[in-house]
Motif scaffolding. Structure first.
Motif, PDB file in Angstrom:
ATOM      1  N   VAL A  66      63.433 105.113 105.784  1.00 19.15           N
ATOM      2  CA  VAL A  66      64.283 106.173 106.333  1.00 19.15           C
ATOM      3  C   VAL A  66      64.956 105.700 107.622  1.00 19.15           C
ATOM      4  N   GLN A  67      64.205 105.053 108.490  1.00 25.40           N
ATOM      5  CA  GLN A  67      64.770 104.584 109.760  1.00 25.40           C
ATOM      6  C   GLN A  67      65.831 103.511 109.529  1.00 25.40           C
ATOM      7  N   GLY A  68      65.588 102.620 108.563  1.00 23.68           N
ATOM      8  CA  GLY A  68      66.564 101.562 108.287  1.00 23.68           C
ATOM      9  C   GLY A  68      67.874 102.102 107.750  1.00 23.68           C
ATOM     10  N   THR A  69      67.803 103.013 106.783  1.00 19.55           N
ATOM     11  CA  THR A  69      69.037 103.589 106.222  1.00 19.55           C
ATOM     12  C   THR A  69      69.758 104.464 107.245  1.00 19.55           C
ATOM     13  N   HIS A  70      69.001 105.138 108.118  1.00 20.63           N
ATOM     14  CA  HIS A  70      69.646 105.980 109.132  1.00 20.63           C
ATOM     15  C   HIS A  70      70.379 105.127 110.172  1.00 20.63           C
ATOM     16  N   SER A  71      69.815 103.969 110.516  1.00 22.92           N
ATOM     17  CA  SER A  71      70.512 103.075 111.450  1.00 22.92           C
ATOM     18  C   SER A  71      71.798 102.535 110.840  1.00 22.92           C
ATOM     19  N   ILE A  72      71.777 102.260 109.531  1.00 21.19           N
ATOM     20  CA  ILE A  72      73.002 101.832 108.849  1.00 21.19           C
ATOM     21  C   ILE A  72      74.059 102.916 108.932  1.00 21.19           C
ATOM     22  N   LEU A  73      73.645 104.175 108.702  1.00 21.00           N
ATOM     23  CA  LEU A  73      74.585 105.297 108.758  1.00 21.00           C
ATOM     24  C   LEU A  73      75.157 105.465 110.163  1.00 21.00           C
ATOM     25  N   GLU A  74      74.331 105.362 111.186  1.00 19.73           N
ATOM     26  CA  GLU A  74      74.814 105.539 112.558  1.00 19.73           C
ATOM     27  C   GLU A  74      75.841 104.476 112.921  1.00 19.73           C
ATOM     28  N   ASN A  75      75.622 103.235 112.489  1.00 17.34           N
ATOM     29  CA  ASN A  75      76.590 102.170 112.785  1.00 17.34           C
ATOM     30  C   ASN A  75      77.925 102.418 112.097  1.00 17.34           C
ATOM     31  N   GLN A  76      77.867 102.887 110.849  1.00 19.27           N
ATOM     32  CA  GLN A  76      79.107 103.146 110.114  1.00 19.27           C
ATOM     33  C   GLN A  76      79.872 104.321 110.715  1.00 19.27           C
ATOM     34  N   VAL A  77      79.158 105.379 111.095  1.00 19.16           N
ATOM     35  CA  VAL A  77      79.821 106.548 111.682  1.00 19.16           C
ATOM     36  C   VAL A  77      80.438 106.200 113.021  1.00 19.16           C
TER      37      VAL A  77
END
Length: 330
Positions: A88-99
């Motif tokens: 969950v933390q890994g995918t959320h960090s990916i999302l934050e970088n893209q946003v």
């Protein structure tokens, strides 16, 4: 309250409800103890009736499940959440970088669009009050000038109304997009709470002979539902990346002084609609990662609805994807 805060409230709700699983351990221990008594007695009786040696190793299964029930929040839930939370933390960090990249590109595009409109004398007065006042000062009070002034006011008002409607529709779709993500997260939290609180009962039932598959089903359902959030973040990251590529293409076009911008935002709106529909396919995609048979009527209805929706919008999505792909390849 922002949507990110609502997601955090759901995380806090799960943490607050998690200790309730220990309250079910007392009932589960009695049920498991009775099941262990019948299970051991049946295995021993079968071995004695067949004049075979007693296999002790299978008889240890009820005792292992009993230990899991006694320390369910620590051993079972703590282990599962500890293994799955890095995902969950890994995918959320990916999302934050893209946003973050998407927001920077959107601001850059808005600035370039304003500069492009100011470069064009026919649209400069629509985007700038100073240019509008300057153009009014250049006109006189002849009938033709008065007609021109009236037309400018009408055209500027129409431009403002059109922009307001477009922005309102975009904001409405953005709210629906965030609401779809919140619906998935709320249902996920509800399922996890129910599975966590009633988990000791599922472990106790699996002690009884003939109900061993209950334990496997509980694990598959819990992991499958837990992965809804990582899949949701990956889906959002994919949409953000596509929008970033489109914005980058628009920025490159706006860098040309001869380019006339198109502020319709049609592609953005289309992807928002695709995103809203796509969020409800997340349970299906998660089921591909880990098979969770018998996940319930609700998930089954979601999967059926997603399949029907995919058939309806499939042709339109394919056309849009082809157009956008061709646009990006130029």
């Amino acid at each position: 309250m922002e949507f990110s805060n609502l997601h955090q409230v759901l995380r806090s709700l799960y943490d607050e409800m998690l200790p309730l699983s220990a309250d079910m351990a007392a009932v589960a221990k009695g049920l498991a103890g009775l099941g262990a008594l019948f299970y051991v007695a049946l295995k021993v009786w079968q071995a004695l009736s067949s004049a075979e040696p007693i296999d002790v190793f299978p008889l240890l299964r009820p005792f292992a499940l009993g230990l899991c029930i006694m320390f369910f929040p620590t051993i079972v839930l703590g282990t599962l959440n500890g293994v799955l939370s890095p995902i969950v933390q890994g995918t959320h960090s990916i999302l934050e970088n893209q946003v973050l990249d998407l927001n920077v590109l959107q601001q850059q595009k808005d600035q370039l669009e304003r500069e492009a409109m100011l470069r064009n004398p026919e649209t400069a007065y629509l985007a700038s009050d100073e240019e509008f006042d300057k153009k009014l000062d250049e006109l006189g009070w002849t009938p033709s000038d008065l007609a021109t002034i009236s037309g400018m006011y009408i055209e500027r008002e129409m431009y403002s109304i059109k922009k307001m409607i477009r922005d309102s529709f975009r904001e409405f779709l953005e709210v629906l997009f965030q609401a779809a993500a919140l619906v998935i997260d709320t249902i996920r939290t509800f399922f996890l709470i129910v599975l966590s609180i009633l988990g000791p009962i599922a472990f106790a039932i699996s002690v009884w002979d003939g109900f061993q598959s209950t334990l496997t089903q509980w694990f598959t359902r819990y992991i499958s539902v837990y992965l809804w959030l990582p899949v949701s973040d990956l889906f959002s990251s994919m949409l953000s990346k596509i929008q970033s590529l489109i914005l980058q293409k628009d920025i490159d076009s706006l860098s040309d002084p001869n380019f006339i911008p198109d502020s319709s935002s049609t592609v953005y709106i289309i992807f928002m609609i695709i995103g809203i529909i796509g969020y409800f396919t997340i349970p299906t995609v998660t089921g591909w990662i880990i098979q969770a048979g018998g996940a319930g009527n609700f998930v089954r209805n979601i999967n059926q609805t997603s399949a029907k929706t995919g058939n309806i919008v499939g042709a339109g999505t394919g056309a849009v994807t082809g157009n956008i792909g061709g646009r990006l390849m130029k």
